[in-house]
Scaffold this active site. Structure first.
Site: not given
Length: 295
Positions: A136, A149, A203, A207
């Site tokens: 994308r 990660h 959101k 985190t």
């Protein structure tokens, strides 16, 4: 030189054949770490070099429905592994203070070993998180945190399954799958389009949840340095230091994504206010060298 090489080969063979868990030696990808390491290196090459090169002269793919389905599948996988981790011992029979690995053929011990194995396999499927970003052309998402990660986790979990498929260290996987249920739910909803944004105000707290996860894992792992527990100290350091690494990466991401953005919004608002209160017909006085600064 030949003696040194022979000694290294013998040591490796002894480690793989005699020091590992015999219950998992015949499982797919469990014979040695090199296929996993090769896939992780291939992943990094694809998302950092090959993928952007292939997409250089192409329009970004939309992938709306692909992302909805993919994230829904990840929610289901994560929820199932979390459930298996609970039924295999955590929050039921496992101790949070000290839980050695049960290497027996007890049904619950075998269930935990299988849960660890499926958790390991799920780390390969998560490569698609980054691959879809590349397709994308969301290259800003292919950042240091994301690549490190996803590039480390399959190797880390491989060693866990090979040598310690159960016991104290598996809390990491249980917490991680719970966080992933929430995380992939967020991604799935976000994939529906801009009309969902007003429902995704949380959101930032996702985190925070990820950082809390790593704090818990760090404390839970390093407590074994101060108590007598039949759990290898080398894996205590491996799990604890890895959690600290991810915590520092997520904290850096949090500061960049939210604190810095908040500061920019405040400064932009102050500039707008200064412009609004400035007299519309204000003219610079004659014979003046003064000037008007914002910020």
């Amino acid at each position: 030189m030949t003696t040194v090489i022979r000694s290294m080969v013998d040591g490796y063979t002894d480690l793989m054949d005699n020091k590992s868990d015999p219950r998992v030696k015949d499982w797919f990808l469990m014979s040695g770490p090199f296929p996993t390491i090769a896939m992780c290196l291939g992943y990094v090459y694809i998302v950092k070099v090959l993928g952007p090169k292939l997409m250089e002269n192409r329009k970004p793919f939309e992938l709306k429905y692909t992302l909805i389905v993919y994230n829904a599948i990840q929610v289901i996988i994560s929820a199932w592994i979390f459930k298996e981790g609970i039924y295999s011992g955590w929050f039921t029979t496992y101790s949070f203070i000290c839980e050695p690995v049960d290497y027996s053929n007890n049904p619950q011990a075998l269930r935990m070993a299988a849960t660890c194995y499926w958790y390991h396999l799920s780390k390969y499927t998560e490569f698609f998180d980054t691959i879809f970003f590349v397709m994308r052309k969301k290259y800003n998402q292919v950042n240091k945190l994301h690549v490190i990660h996803h590039g480390i986790m399959p190797v880390s979990t491989w060693f866990g399954v090979k040598f310690l498929p159960g016991g104290h260290g598996t809390l990491f996987g249980v917490l991680n799958t719970f966080v992933h249920v929430v995380m992939y739910t967020y991604y799935m909803l976000a994939a529906f389009g801009p009309q969902m944004q007003k429902y995704l105000w949380w959101k930032k707290y996702l985190t925070v949840m990820q950082m809390v996860q790593f704090i818990i894992v760090t404390v839970h792992a390093f407590q074994l340095l101060f108590i007598d527990c039949n759990y290898p100290k080398i894996f205590v350091w491996w799990i604890g230091l890895q959690a600290i690494l991810f915590l520092s990466l997520f904290k850096d991401f949090y500061n960049q994504a939210y604190k810095k953005r908040k500061k920019q919004i405040v400064l932009q608002t102050m500039r707008q206010l200064e412009v609004e209160v400035k007299p519309k017909n204000h003219k610079k006085p004659k014979n003046s060298n003064s000037s008007f600064f914002i910020g």
